[in-house]
Motif scaffolding. Sequence first.
Motif, PDB file in Angstrom:
ATOM      1  N   ASP A 194      -3.067   3.331  12.061  1.00 54.13           N
ATOM      2  CA  ASP A 194      -4.444   4.099  11.190  1.00 54.13           C
ATOM      3  C   ASP A 194      -3.727   4.165   9.706  1.00 54.13           C
ATOM      4  O   ASP A 194      -4.275   5.023   9.172  1.00 54.13           O
ATOM      5  CB  ASP A 194      -4.715   5.462  11.673  1.00 54.13           C
ATOM      6  N   PHE A 195      -2.749   3.430   9.571  1.00 51.46           N
ATOM      7  CA  PHE A 195      -1.981   3.693   8.212  1.00 51.46           C
ATOM      8  C   PHE A 195      -2.982   3.160   7.118  1.00 51.46           C
ATOM      9  O   PHE A 195      -2.977   4.211   6.095  1.00 51.46           O
ATOM     10  CB  PHE A 195      -0.830   2.784   8.084  1.00 51.46           C
ATOM     11  N   ARG A 196      -3.752   2.414   6.968  1.00 50.70           N
ATOM     12  CA  ARG A 196      -4.621   2.191   6.081  1.00 50.70           C
ATOM     13  C   ARG A 196      -5.713   3.298   5.783  1.00 50.70           C
ATOM     14  O   ARG A 196      -6.036   3.815   4.626  1.00 50.70           O
ATOM     15  CB  ARG A 196      -5.305   0.758   6.098  1.00 50.70           C
ATOM     16  N   SER A 197      -6.257   3.771   7.022  1.00 50.09           N
ATOM     17  CA  SER A 197      -7.191   4.658   6.848  1.00 50.09           C
ATOM     18  C   SER A 197      -6.509   6.075   6.231  1.00 50.09           C
ATOM     19  O   SER A 197      -6.878   6.883   5.394  1.00 50.09           O
ATOM     20  CB  SER A 197      -7.725   5.158   8.241  1.00 50.09           C
ATOM     21  N   VAL A 198      -5.256   6.503   6.602  1.00 46.49           N
ATOM     22  CA  VAL A 198      -4.640   7.420   6.055  1.00 46.49           C
ATOM     23  C   VAL A 198      -4.403   7.391   4.603  1.00 46.49           C
ATOM     24  O   VAL A 198      -4.553   8.222   3.734  1.00 46.49           O
ATOM     25  CB  VAL A 198      -3.094   7.718   6.678  1.00 46.49           C
ATOM     26  N   CYS A 199      -4.025   6.198   4.104  1.00 50.49           N
ATOM     27  CA  CYS A 199      -3.858   6.077   2.613  1.00 50.49           C
ATOM     28  C   CYS A 199      -5.253   6.189   1.981  1.00 50.49           C
ATOM     29  O   CYS A 199      -5.328   6.550   0.930  1.00 50.49           O
ATOM     30  CB  CYS A 199      -3.313   4.704   2.408  1.00 50.49           C
ATOM     31  N   LYS A 200      -6.550   5.688   2.457  1.00 49.35           N
ATOM     32  CA  LYS A 200      -7.685   5.847   1.876  1.00 49.35           C
ATOM     33  C   LYS A 200      -8.036   7.154   1.713  1.00 49.35           C
ATOM     34  O   LYS A 200      -8.383   7.630   0.583  1.00 49.35           O
ATOM     35  CB  LYS A 200      -8.742   5.229   2.974  1.00 49.35           C
ATOM     36  N   LYS A 201      -7.582   8.103   2.512  1.00 48.47           N
ATOM     37  CA  LYS A 201      -8.021   9.364   2.491  1.00 48.47           C
ATOM     38  C   LYS A 201      -7.298  10.004   1.353  1.00 48.47           C
ATOM     39  O   LYS A 201      -7.539  10.915   0.625  1.00 48.47           O
ATOM     40  CB  LYS A 201      -7.657  10.228   3.805  1.00 48.47           C
ATOM     41  N   ILE A 202      -5.883   9.655   1.419  1.00 45.18           N
ATOM     42  CA  ILE A 202      -4.908  10.289   0.464  1.00 45.18           C
ATOM     43  C   ILE A 202      -5.495   9.960  -0.980  1.00 45.18           C
ATOM     44  O   ILE A 202      -5.572  10.550  -2.087  1.00 45.18           O
ATOM     45  CB  ILE A 202      -3.510   9.743   0.609  1.00 45.18           C
ATOM     46  N   LEU A 203      -5.644   8.613  -1.241  1.00 50.32           N
ATOM     47  CA  LEU A 203      -6.058   8.094  -2.311  1.00 50.32           C
ATOM     48  C   LEU A 203      -7.424   8.600  -2.960  1.00 50.32           C
ATOM     49  O   LEU A 203      -7.832   8.898  -4.110  1.00 50.32           O
ATOM     50  CB  LEU A 203      -6.072   6.430  -2.481  1.00 50.32           C
ATOM     51  N   MET A 263      -2.089  18.585  -2.830  1.00 49.06           N
ATOM     52  CA  MET A 263      -0.706  17.920  -3.052  1.00 49.06           C
ATOM     53  C   MET A 263       0.343  18.318  -1.912  1.00 49.06           C
ATOM     54  O   MET A 263       1.108  17.369  -1.427  1.00 49.06           O
ATOM     55  CB  MET A 263      -0.053  18.376  -4.309  1.00 49.06           C
ATOM     56  N   ASP A 264       0.135  19.420  -1.097  1.00 53.45           N
ATOM     57  CA  ASP A 264       1.117  19.746  -0.203  1.00 53.45           C
ATOM     58  C   ASP A 264       0.671  18.762   0.978  1.00 53.45           C
ATOM     59  O   ASP A 264       1.566  18.369   1.694  1.00 53.45           O
ATOM     60  CB  ASP A 264       0.663  21.025   0.107  1.00 53.45           C
ATOM     61  N   TRP A 265      -0.701  18.676   1.463  1.00 52.97           N
ATOM     62  CA  TRP A 265      -1.125  17.923   2.251  1.00 52.97           C
ATOM     63  C   TRP A 265      -0.735  16.499   2.164  1.00 52.97           C
ATOM     64  O   TRP A 265      -0.109  15.816   3.124  1.00 52.97           O
ATOM     65  CB  TRP A 265      -2.587  18.116   2.356  1.00 52.97           C
ATOM     66  N   VAL A 266      -0.545  15.969   0.934  1.00 51.21           N
ATOM     67  CA  VAL A 266      -0.121  14.550   0.840  1.00 51.21           C
ATOM     68  C   VAL A 266       1.345  14.454   0.847  1.00 51.21           C
ATOM     69  O   VAL A 266       2.016  13.485   1.649  1.00 51.21           O
ATOM     70  CB  VAL A 266      -0.618  14.010  -0.558  1.00 51.21           C
ATOM     71  N   GLU A 267       2.158  15.448   0.170  1.00 55.70           N
ATOM     72  CA  GLU A 267       3.597  15.350   0.410  1.00 55.70           C
ATOM     73  C   GLU A 267       4.050  15.362   1.902  1.00 55.70           C
ATOM     74  O   GLU A 267       4.954  14.810   2.123  1.00 55.70           O
ATOM     75  CB  GLU A 267       3.815  16.493  -0.126  1.00 55.70           C
ATOM     76  N   PHE A 301       1.407   6.798  -6.986  1.00 57.98           N
ATOM     77  CA  PHE A 301       0.165   7.237  -7.560  1.00 57.98           C
ATOM     78  C   PHE A 301       0.328   9.014  -7.132  1.00 57.98           C
ATOM     79  O   PHE A 301      -0.004   9.545  -8.103  1.00 57.98           O
ATOM     80  CB  PHE A 301      -0.931   6.693  -6.845  1.00 57.98           C
ATOM     81  N   PHE A 302       0.793   9.138  -6.032  1.00 54.11           N
ATOM     82  CA  PHE A 302       0.921  10.481  -5.812  1.00 54.11           C
ATOM     83  C   PHE A 302       1.825  11.471  -6.831  1.00 54.11           C
ATOM     84  O   PHE A 302       1.541  12.205  -7.342  1.00 54.11           O
ATOM     85  CB  PHE A 302       1.537  10.819  -4.462  1.00 54.11           C
ATOM     86  N   ASN A 303       3.059  10.761  -7.229  1.00 57.02           N
ATOM     87  CA  ASN A 303       4.085  11.138  -8.007  1.00 57.02           C
ATOM     88  C   ASN A 303       3.585  11.254  -9.526  1.00 57.02           C
ATOM     89  O   ASN A 303       3.504  12.447 -10.123  1.00 57.02           O
ATOM     90  CB  ASN A 303       5.207  10.306  -8.191  1.00 57.02           C
ATOM     91  N   ARG A 304       2.606  10.058  -9.988  1.00 55.20           N
ATOM     92  CA  ARG A 304       2.210  10.288 -11.262  1.00 55.20           C
ATOM     93  C   ARG A 304       0.952  10.862 -11.638  1.00 55.20           C
ATOM     94  O   ARG A 304       1.024  11.817 -12.389  1.00 55.20           O
ATOM     95  CB  ARG A 304       2.020   8.622 -11.690  1.00 55.20           C
ATOM     96  N   ILE A 305       0.229  11.099 -10.533  1.00 59.90           N
ATOM     97  CA  ILE A 305      -0.961  12.213 -10.585  1.00 59.90           C
ATOM     98  C   ILE A 305      -0.366  13.337 -10.618  1.00 59.90           C
ATOM     99  O   ILE A 305      -1.004  14.407 -10.982  1.00 59.90           O
ATOM    100  CB  ILE A 305      -2.078  11.774  -9.487  1.00 59.90           C
ATOM    101  N   LEU A 319       0.829  -1.084  -0.047  1.00 61.15           N
ATOM    102  CA  LEU A 319      -0.089  -0.047  -0.079  1.00 61.15           C
ATOM    103  C   LEU A 319       0.771   1.297   0.007  1.00 61.15           C
ATOM    104  O   LEU A 319       0.372   2.193  -0.673  1.00 61.15           O
ATOM    105  CB  LEU A 319      -0.974  -0.048   0.927  1.00 61.15           C
ATOM    106  N   ALA A 320       2.052   1.102   0.520  1.00 61.01           N
ATOM    107  CA  ALA A 320       2.938   2.435   0.894  1.00 61.01           C
ATOM    108  C   ALA A 320       3.456   2.759  -0.446  1.00 61.01           C
ATOM    109  O   ALA A 320       3.394   3.945  -0.896  1.00 61.01           O
ATOM    110  CB  ALA A 320       3.777   2.295   1.988  1.00 61.01           C
ATOM    111  N   VAL A 321       3.967   1.844  -1.128  1.00 61.24           N
ATOM    112  CA  VAL A 321       4.778   2.010  -2.248  1.00 61.24           C
ATOM    113  C   VAL A 321       3.936   2.605  -3.527  1.00 61.24           C
ATOM    114  O   VAL A 321       4.055   3.457  -4.295  1.00 61.24           O
ATOM    115  CB  VAL A 321       5.673   0.745  -2.915  1.00 61.24           C
ATOM    116  N   HIS A 322       2.504   1.927  -3.440  1.00 64.11           N
ATOM    117  CA  HIS A 322       1.608   2.379  -4.631  1.00 64.11           C
ATOM    118  C   HIS A 322       1.063   3.833  -4.210  1.00 64.11           C
ATOM    119  O   HIS A 322       0.774   4.648  -5.047  1.00 64.11           O
ATOM    120  CB  HIS A 322       0.386   1.231  -4.427  1.00 64.11           C
ATOM    121  N   THR A 323       0.702   4.012  -2.964  1.00 60.87           N
ATOM    122  CA  THR A 323       0.345   5.359  -2.697  1.00 60.87           C
ATOM    123  C   THR A 323       1.289   6.346  -3.038  1.00 60.87           C
ATOM    124  O   THR A 323       0.853   7.569  -3.598  1.00 60.87           O
ATOM    125  CB  THR A 323      -0.010   5.457  -1.257  1.00 60.87           C
TER     126      THR A 323
END
Length: 228
Positions: A148-157, A124-128, A69-73, A62-66
Amino acid sequence: MASGFLDFFHVNKHKTFRPKKKFPVGTLRYNLHKQAQATLHSGLDLRSAVRLPPTENPDDWLAVHTVDFFNRINLMYGTVADVCTAKSCPTMSGGARYEYLWQDGVAYKKPTHLPAPEYVFLLMDWVEIRINDENIFPSNTHVPFPKDFRSVCKKILTRLFRVFVHVYIHHFDRLVQLGAEPHANTLYKHFYFFVTEHQMVSTKELDALKEMTARLIDPSANRRLRAD
């Protein structure tokens, strides 16, 4: 297809919205990222590429994909940023049905209407900030992921998905003009298959691009539409 996407944006580096986040070379997560990229470039279909390898930790995957996706989006938005202005896009919207309000609990304690470029910049600043926080996205495997890592990633994605909504509905012509449409489509399909495989973005959110998604993931839908 994925390599073509990256090649396109390497050629258009001047359109980068902000610097890329990378895992340090030699770390487990760097190696997992490279493994995921190799799988993606191997010709394996995107549905299969997003599945968790049997021996891998779900949070690492989940971490590497999140981060990816941030980088590419971020890069994709950079290609249309010149036409996404406060004047052209006074709200962060996806057509008439969807408007996204910004709230971060700090500077914006209540949901706030913002022009699209300001919303995306804050997003983007918030995600970064989060993906560069070693307490949330640790590079070192000896540092555990937060509970709460999964819930953080859910919100980011979920919030990153809204960038797709805005770009596709309001700036699709710009993607076509730049020749970026097939690259953006590949990125979107990769993102869509990942978040649905791992249940990271709600169906209610995904409905904003429901018809377009159906056409992208089922080519026969386009033929049926033309026949109708």
